[in-house]
Design an enzyme around this catalytic site. Structure first.
Site, short mmCIF file in Angstrom:
data_model
loop_
_atom_site.label_atom_id
_atom_site.label_comp_id
_atom_site.label_asym_id
_atom_site.label_seq_id
_atom_site.Cartn_x
_atom_site.Cartn_y
_atom_site.Cartn_z
CB THR A 10 -1.08 0.00 1.18
OG1 THR A 10 -0.17 -0.09 2.45
CG2 THR A 10 -1.96 -1.09 1.06
CG ASP A 57 -2.29 -6.91 11.52
OD1 ASP A 57 -1.20 -7.22 11.35
OD2 ASP A 57 -2.96 -6.05 12.14
CG ASN A 84 7.82 -4.21 1.43
OD1 ASN A 84 8.90 -3.72 1.44
ND2 ASN A 84 6.52 -3.63 1.40
CE1 TYR A 150 12.47 -1.82 11.27
CE2 TYR A 150 14.72 -0.79 11.13
CZ TYR A 150 13.58 -1.52 10.55
OH TYR A 150 13.51 -1.27 9.08
N PRO A 180 18.06 -2.32 2.70
CG PRO A 180 16.08 -1.74 1.85
CD PRO A 180 16.60 -2.61 2.98
CB THR A 185 8.89 4.89 2.39
OG1 THR A 185 9.36 4.55 3.72
CG2 THR A 185 9.87 4.44 1.44
P1 NDP Z 1 6.07 2.33 4.50
O1 NDP Z 1 5.80 2.34 6.00
O2 NDP Z 1 5.79 3.15 3.38
O3 NDP Z 1 5.43 0.82 3.92
C1 NDP Z 1 5.15 -0.28 5.32
C2 NDP Z 1 4.15 -1.30 4.43
O4 NDP Z 1 4.05 -2.46 5.42
C3 NDP Z 1 2.97 -0.64 4.05
O5 NDP Z 1 1.99 -1.17 3.09
C4 NDP Z 1 2.11 -1.19 5.35
O6 NDP Z 1 0.88 -1.35 4.88
C5 NDP Z 1 2.63 -2.43 5.66
N1 NDP Z 1 2.44 -3.07 6.95
C6 NDP Z 1 2.71 -2.68 7.97
N2 NDP Z 1 2.37 -3.19 9.07
C7 NDP Z 1 1.53 -4.09 8.62
C8 NDP Z 1 0.63 -5.22 9.07
N3 NDP Z 1 0.56 -5.38 10.54
N4 NDP Z 1 0.26 -6.00 8.21
C9 NDP Z 1 0.20 -5.88 6.84
N5 NDP Z 1 0.98 -4.86 6.21
C10 NDP Z 1 1.54 -4.29 7.23
O7 NDP Z 1 7.70 1.71 4.76
P2 NDP Z 1 8.71 1.41 3.62
O8 NDP Z 1 7.88 1.14 2.24
O9 NDP Z 1 10.25 2.03 3.88
O10 NDP Z 1 9.11 -0.06 4.33
C11 NDP Z 1 8.89 -1.51 3.77
C12 NDP Z 1 9.82 -2.55 4.31
O11 NDP Z 1 11.29 -1.80 4.03
C13 NDP Z 1 9.75 -2.69 5.77
O12 NDP Z 1 10.11 -3.84 6.19
C14 NDP Z 1 11.04 -1.52 6.45
O13 NDP Z 1 11.36 -2.17 7.79
C15 NDP Z 1 12.00 -1.96 5.46
N6 NDP Z 1 13.05 -1.03 5.28
C16 NDP Z 1 12.74 0.39 5.24
C17 NDP Z 1 13.68 1.29 5.16
C18 NDP Z 1 13.36 2.82 4.80
O14 NDP Z 1 14.43 3.57 5.31
N7 NDP Z 1 12.23 3.28 4.79
C19 NDP Z 1 15.12 1.01 5.15
C20 NDP Z 1 15.52 -0.46 5.48
C21 NDP Z 1 14.51 -1.38 5.39
P3 NDP Z 1 -0.84 -1.05 5.68
O15 NDP Z 1 -0.30 0.20 6.52
O16 NDP Z 1 -1.64 -0.58 4.63
O17 NDP Z 1 -0.92 -2.35 6.18
C1 8X3 Z 2 15.32 1.34 8.28
C2 8X3 Z 2 16.79 1.86 8.32
O1 8X3 Z 2 18.63 2.78 9.50
O2 8X3 Z 2 16.48 4.01 9.65
O3 8X3 Z 2 15.45 -0.04 8.13
O4 8X3 Z 2 16.83 1.68 10.72
S1 8X3 Z 2 17.09 2.57 9.55
#
Ligand code: NDP
Ligand code: 8X3
Length: 250
Positions: A10, A57, A84, A150, A180, A185
């Site tokens: 999403t 969820d 993801n 985390y 990453p 985001t």
């Molecule tokens: P966003 O917050 O933009 O996206 C997170 C997504 O996860 C949303 O689509 C959300 O959908 C879904 N989500 C969260 N909790 C639940 C749940 N309980 N059930 C189902 N879906 C869930 O963040 P990112 O795109 O940045 O994050 C994606 C992944 O990348 C994560 O695992 C994050 O830890 C990882 N990541 C992110 C980094 C960053 O700096 N942004 C760096 C490294 C890793 P909805 O709310 O609709 O359920």
């Molecule tokens: C997200 C990267 O360094 O902000 O996973 O925790 S950091």
């Protein structure tokens, strides 16, 4: 045609990956909790490929099972699983960290990934084919101050990736993780519970990664020839040398 299931489609990395996969003619099963966002994305992408949506969820095993049961024929066809869904909740010294935040990260980032994978992989094993890409983090490679739980959850993703790679080795299933650094985001908005000013300040003075940068890498990993697996990939913005060392002079 290839079919991919993406959790957390999403927003952010998951959404960008869905868009890129659709452009490359990969059928999609898109998952998340926010139904309005799933419907909008389905509308956007269904002119290109078959798009199914599943609202659940990941922390709730019953919901995950029911969602997959409702789409059984398509779930059995999944070639690519992108684990993801996840995120950070809070940023506090360990002795002050909030119990609910800690539980939520463990339930989402570890248990959610386990539930989804455990239910999908039997079909991959049966077919002796499949690709699993787990979205870990630089925080899964190094801990950093206040990142305690985390970081532990992402280290767990790293360990699960390696464990799955052993178990699925006899079946030719590819298992990979991508780590990453800072990607702009909704991640920081979620971590800081909607405090937009604080969320924005995370990226002050740097050119962060975009969700599309990670989607590019995911698509590259998912589209290698059948004998090649990119097992582990770390991607950082140029400004970031480690989880903590960030050059903010742009
Ligand atoms: P966003 O917050 O933009 O996206 C997170 C997504 O996860 C949303 O689509 C959300 O959908 C879904 N989500 C969260 N909790 C639940 C749940 N309980 N059930 C189902 N879906 C869930 O963040 P990112 O795109 O940045 O994050 C994606 C992944 O990348 C994560 O695992 C994050 O830890 C990882 N990541 C992110 C980094 C960053 O700096 N942004 C760096 C490294 C890793 P909805 O709310 O609709 O359920
Ligand atoms: C997200 C990267 O360094 O902000 O996973 O925790 S950091």
């Amino acid at each position: 045609m290839t079919t991919a299931l993406i959790t957390g489609a999403t927003s952010g990395i998951g959404k960008a990956t869905a868009e890129l996969f659709a452009k490359n003619k990969i059928n999609l099963i898109l998952c998340g909790r926010r139904k309005d966002k799933l419907i909008a994305l389905q509308k956007e992408l269904s002119t290109l490929v078959d798009v199914q949506i599943l609202q659940f969820d990941v922390t709730n095993l019953i919901q995950v099972k029911n969602a997959f049961d409702s789409l059984k024929e398509k779930i059995e066809l999944i070639d690519i699983l992108i684990n993801n869904a996840g995120g950070a909740h809070g940023l506090a010294s360990f002795e002050q960290a909030n119990f609910e935040d800690m539980d939520l990260m463990i339930d989402t980032n570890i248990k959610g990934l386990i539930y989804v994978s455990r239910l999908i992989t039997p079909f991959m094993v049966q077919k002796k084919r499949g690709t699993i890409i787990n979205i870990s983090s630089i925080a899964g490679k190094e801990s950093y101050p206040f990142g305690n739980v985390y970081s532990a959850t992402k280290h767990a993703v790293d360990a699960l990736t390696k464990g799955m790679r052993f178990d699925f080795n006899p079946y030719g299933i590819k298992v990979a993780s991508i780590n990453p650094g800072m990607v702009e985001t909704e991640f920081s908005n979620v971590r800081f519970k909607g405090d937009e000013k604080r969320a924005k300040s995370v990226y002050d003075g740097i050119h962060p990664l975009l969700a599309q940068d990670i989607a590019d890498a995911i698509y590259y990993m998912a589209s290698r020839p059948s004998h090649v697996v990119i097992s582990d990939l770390t991607i950082l913005p140029v400004a970031q040398a480690s989880a903590q060392v960030v050059n903010r002079n742009k």
